[in-house]
Design a protein around this motif. Structure first.
Motif, PDB file in Angstrom:
ATOM      1  N   GLU A   1       0.826  -1.197   0.000  1.00 19.62           N
ATOM      2  CA  GLU A   1       0.000   0.000   0.000  1.00 19.62           C
ATOM      3  C   GLU A   1       0.869   1.259   0.000  1.00 19.62           C
ATOM      4  OE1 GLU A   1      -3.595   2.117   2.627  1.00 19.62           O
ATOM      5  OE2 GLU A   1      -2.769   0.168   3.237  1.00 19.62           O
ATOM      6  N   ILE A   2       1.959   1.215   0.750  1.00 20.20           N
ATOM      7  CA  ILE A   2       2.898   2.343   0.758  1.00 20.20           C
ATOM      8  C   ILE A   2       3.500   2.510  -0.633  1.00 20.20           C
ATOM      9  CG2 ILE A   2       5.033   3.264   1.734  1.00 20.20           C
ATOM     10  CD1 ILE A   2       4.442   1.627   4.271  1.00 20.20           C
ATOM     11  N   LEU A   3       3.867   1.394  -1.248  1.00 24.54           N
ATOM     12  CA  LEU A   3       4.433   1.440  -2.590  1.00 24.54           C
ATOM     13  C   LEU A   3       3.455   2.074  -3.566  1.00 24.54           C
ATOM     14  CD1 LEU A   3       6.450   0.676  -4.824  1.00 24.54           C
ATOM     15  CD2 LEU A   3       5.403  -1.584  -4.886  1.00 24.54           C
ATOM     16  N   SER A   4       2.184   1.710  -3.456  1.00 25.71           N
ATOM     17  CA  SER A   4       1.178   2.253  -4.355  1.00 25.71           C
ATOM     18  C   SER A   4       1.104   3.767  -4.228  1.00 25.71           C
ATOM     19  CB  SER A   4      -0.189   1.628  -4.043  1.00 25.71           C
ATOM     20  OG  SER A   4      -1.169   2.122  -4.933  1.00 25.71           O
ATOM     21  N   GLU A   5       1.051   4.264  -2.998  1.00 27.55           N
ATOM     22  CA  GLU A   5       0.975   5.715  -2.802  1.00 27.55           C
ATOM     23  C   GLU A   5       2.284   6.393  -3.175  1.00 27.55           C
ATOM     24  OE1 GLU A   5      -0.893   7.583   0.384  1.00 27.55           O
ATOM     25  OE2 GLU A   5      -2.467   6.090   0.640  1.00 27.55           O
ATOM     26  N   ALA A   6       3.395   5.711  -2.943  1.00 28.62           N
ATOM     27  CA  ALA A   6       4.691   6.278  -3.315  1.00 28.62           C
ATOM     28  C   ALA A   6       4.769   6.450  -4.823  1.00 28.62           C
ATOM     29  CB  ALA A   6       5.827   5.373  -2.825  1.00 28.62           C
ATOM     30  N   MET A   7       4.254   5.468  -5.565  1.00 29.86           N
ATOM     31  CA  MET A   7       4.270   5.570  -7.012  1.00 29.86           C
ATOM     32  C   MET A   7       3.343   6.674  -7.498  1.00 29.86           C
ATOM     33  SD  MET A   7       6.513   3.805  -8.461  1.00 29.86           S
ATOM     34  CE  MET A   7       5.909   4.277 -10.078  1.00 29.86           C
ATOM     35  N   VAL A   8       2.193   6.823  -6.870  1.00 28.09           N
ATOM     36  CA  VAL A   8       1.285   7.905  -7.242  1.00 28.09           C
ATOM     37  C   VAL A   8       1.990   9.244  -7.059  1.00 28.09           C
ATOM     38  CG1 VAL A   8      -0.835   9.119  -6.637  1.00 28.09           C
ATOM     39  CG2 VAL A   8      -0.826   6.623  -6.735  1.00 28.09           C
ATOM     40  N   LEU A   9       2.635   9.416  -5.915  1.00 30.32           N
ATOM     41  CA  LEU A   9       3.345  10.654  -5.625  1.00 30.32           C
ATOM     42  C   LEU A   9       4.472  10.872  -6.627  1.00 30.32           C
ATOM     43  CD1 LEU A   9       4.014  13.065  -3.780  1.00 30.32           C
ATOM     44  CD2 LEU A   9       5.378  11.496  -2.373  1.00 30.32           C
ATOM     45  N   HIS A  10       5.267   9.836  -6.856  1.00 30.58           N
ATOM     46  CA  HIS A  10       6.400   9.962  -7.770  1.00 30.58           C
ATOM     47  C   HIS A  10       5.943  10.254  -9.194  1.00 30.58           C
ATOM     48  CE1 HIS A  10      10.157   9.151  -9.831  1.00 30.58           C
ATOM     49  NE2 HIS A  10       9.530   8.252 -10.570  1.00 30.58           N
ATOM     50  N   ILE A  11       4.923   9.525  -9.649  1.00 33.19           N
ATOM     51  CA  ILE A  11       4.449   9.709 -11.020  1.00 33.19           C
ATOM     52  C   ILE A  11       3.862  11.098 -11.213  1.00 33.19           C
ATOM     53  CG2 ILE A  11       2.685   8.961 -12.668  1.00 33.19           C
ATOM     54  CD1 ILE A  11       3.173   6.101 -11.701  1.00 33.19           C
ATOM     55  N   GLU A  12       3.125  11.589 -10.220  1.00 33.27           N
ATOM     56  CA  GLU A  12       2.571  12.937 -10.319  1.00 33.27           C
ATOM     57  C   GLU A  12       3.679  13.951 -10.553  1.00 33.27           C
ATOM     58  OE1 GLU A  12       0.452  13.514  -6.716  1.00 33.27           O
ATOM     59  OE2 GLU A  12      -1.397  12.565  -7.436  1.00 33.27           O
TER      60      GLU A  12
ATOM     61  N   THR B   1      16.571   9.371 -15.104  1.00 34.06           N
ATOM     62  CA  THR B   1      15.280   8.675 -15.191  1.00 34.06           C
ATOM     63  C   THR B   1      15.389   7.173 -14.960  1.00 34.06           C
ATOM     64  OG1 THR B   1      15.517   8.533 -17.613  1.00 34.06           O
ATOM     65  CG2 THR B   1      14.226  10.374 -16.729  1.00 34.06           C
ATOM     66  N   ASP B   2      16.593   6.646 -14.820  1.00 36.89           N
ATOM     67  CA  ASP B   2      16.710   5.226 -14.488  1.00 36.89           C
ATOM     68  C   ASP B   2      15.986   4.924 -13.177  1.00 36.89           C
ATOM     69  OD1 ASP B   2      18.160   4.788 -16.744  1.00 36.89           O
ATOM     70  OD2 ASP B   2      20.092   4.496 -15.750  1.00 36.89           O
ATOM     71  N   ARG B   3      16.054   5.872 -12.249  1.00 34.11           N
ATOM     72  CA  ARG B   3      15.370   5.689 -10.964  1.00 34.11           C
ATOM     73  C   ARG B   3      13.864   5.588 -11.173  1.00 34.11           C
ATOM     74  NH1 ARG B   3      14.678  10.399  -6.403  1.00 34.11           N
ATOM     75  NH2 ARG B   3      13.523   9.191  -4.885  1.00 34.11           N
ATOM     76  N   HIS B   4      13.326   6.420 -12.042  1.00 34.91           N
ATOM     77  CA  HIS B   4      11.892   6.379 -12.317  1.00 34.91           C
ATOM     78  C   HIS B   4      11.488   5.031 -12.898  1.00 34.91           C
ATOM     79  CE1 HIS B   4       7.998   7.064 -14.168  1.00 34.91           C
ATOM     80  NE2 HIS B   4       8.522   6.706 -15.313  1.00 34.91           N
ATOM     81  N   TRP B   5      12.234   4.552 -13.874  1.00 32.47           N
ATOM     82  CA  TRP B   5      11.876   3.294 -14.519  1.00 32.47           C
ATOM     83  C   TRP B   5      12.008   2.127 -13.560  1.00 32.47           C
ATOM     84  CZ3 TRP B   5       9.023   3.622 -18.525  1.00 32.47           C
ATOM     85  CH2 TRP B   5       9.164   4.682 -19.422  1.00 32.47           C
ATOM     86  N   ARG B   6      12.996   2.185 -12.668  1.00 30.15           N
ATOM     87  CA  ARG B   6      13.148   1.113 -11.676  1.00 30.15           C
ATOM     88  C   ARG B   6      11.915   1.067 -10.759  1.00 30.15           C
ATOM     89  NH1 ARG B   6      17.624   2.619 -10.103  1.00 30.15           N
ATOM     90  NH2 ARG B   6      18.877   1.354 -11.501  1.00 30.15           N
TER      91      ARG B   6
END
Length: 234
Positions: free
Chosen positions: A79-90, A122-127
């Motif tokens: 669940e943390i990962l899901s919200e972390a990805m939402v935050l990061h992607i935004e 952007t390697d960090r983003h793709w990872r």
């Protein structure tokens, strides 16, 4: 022997010493603020170690809160990962959109978009993106699946909007906008995975070149398309 009551010995009662309070608990923040702080701390951990190597204790330590605080706000690391990805992607796609909006044309906007998709940073983003996608396979959950679908839909919408802008500017011709969007997104994902694994080796410049190539081939400039049509009919 029981301790004396202060009144028994004529001593003025004193206040009991205050119990030390954790820094995170000194100011009670709204739930959403606390959740955001935890997620903010989780993003670099997941980016550095990978989703599968981050536990609740790791997140709690990084956020400076107790494990109980993390488990109170989140049911799982997923669940943390899901919200972390939402935050990061935004943040990530907001930056891409800002760059594209500064372009003077649709074609330039798409080129800047491609440049921004593949950089050393952007390697960090793709990872993070591939960790996020793989997490759903490890622990299927309908809510998580819906979140993944929403993220991917937003990714497709952004690509589509850039192409539509180029078509409106008269710089692109696209008879299959949905198909192009799927192919562009799939190629970007595949190149990103190859870039991360380096099997075979792939530089950021090469990744950009492949994406620019699909634009050149499938989104022929209006003038070029018309001239090619005249050539074929002659």
């Amino acid at each position: 022997m029981a301790p004396h009551d202060p009144a028994d010995v004529g001593v003025k009662p004193t206040r009991a010493p205050r119990r030390a309070v954790a820094a995170a608990d000194r100011t009670r923040q709204p739930t959403e603020v606390r959740r955001r702080l935890i997620v903010e701390a989780a993003v670099p951990l997941i980016a550095e170690r990978g989703y599968g190597s981050v536990g609740v204790r790791d997140v709690a330590a990084a956020a400076g809160v107790s494990v109980g605080t993390v488990t109170y706000h989140f049911g799982s690391v997923q669940e943390i990962l899901s919200e972390a990805m939402v935050l990061h992607i935004e943040r990530y796609y907001a930056a891409l959109s800002d760059a594209a909006e500064q372009a003077t044309s649709g074609a330039e906007a798409l080129r800047l978009f491609i440049d921004a998709l593949f950089t050393e940073d952007t390697d960090r983003h793709w990872r993070l993106w591939f960790d996020y996608w793989g997490a759903g396979e490890q622990d299927p959950d309908q809510a998580f699946d819906r979140g993944q679908a929403a993220r991917y839909e937003a990714w497709h919408d952004q690509i589509r909007a850039l192409v539509e802008r180029g078509v409106a500017d008269g710089q692109f011709v696209c008879d299959d906008l949905d198909g192009f969007t799927v192919r562009f997104a799939a190629l970007a994902d595949g190149l990103a995975l190859q870039r991360l694994r380096q099997a075979p080796p792939l530089s950021t410049e090469e990744a950009r070149r492949h994406l620019n190539r699909i634009v050149e081939v499938e989104l022929a400039a209006a003038g070029h398309g018309q001239e090619r049509g005249r050539h074929l009919s002659s």
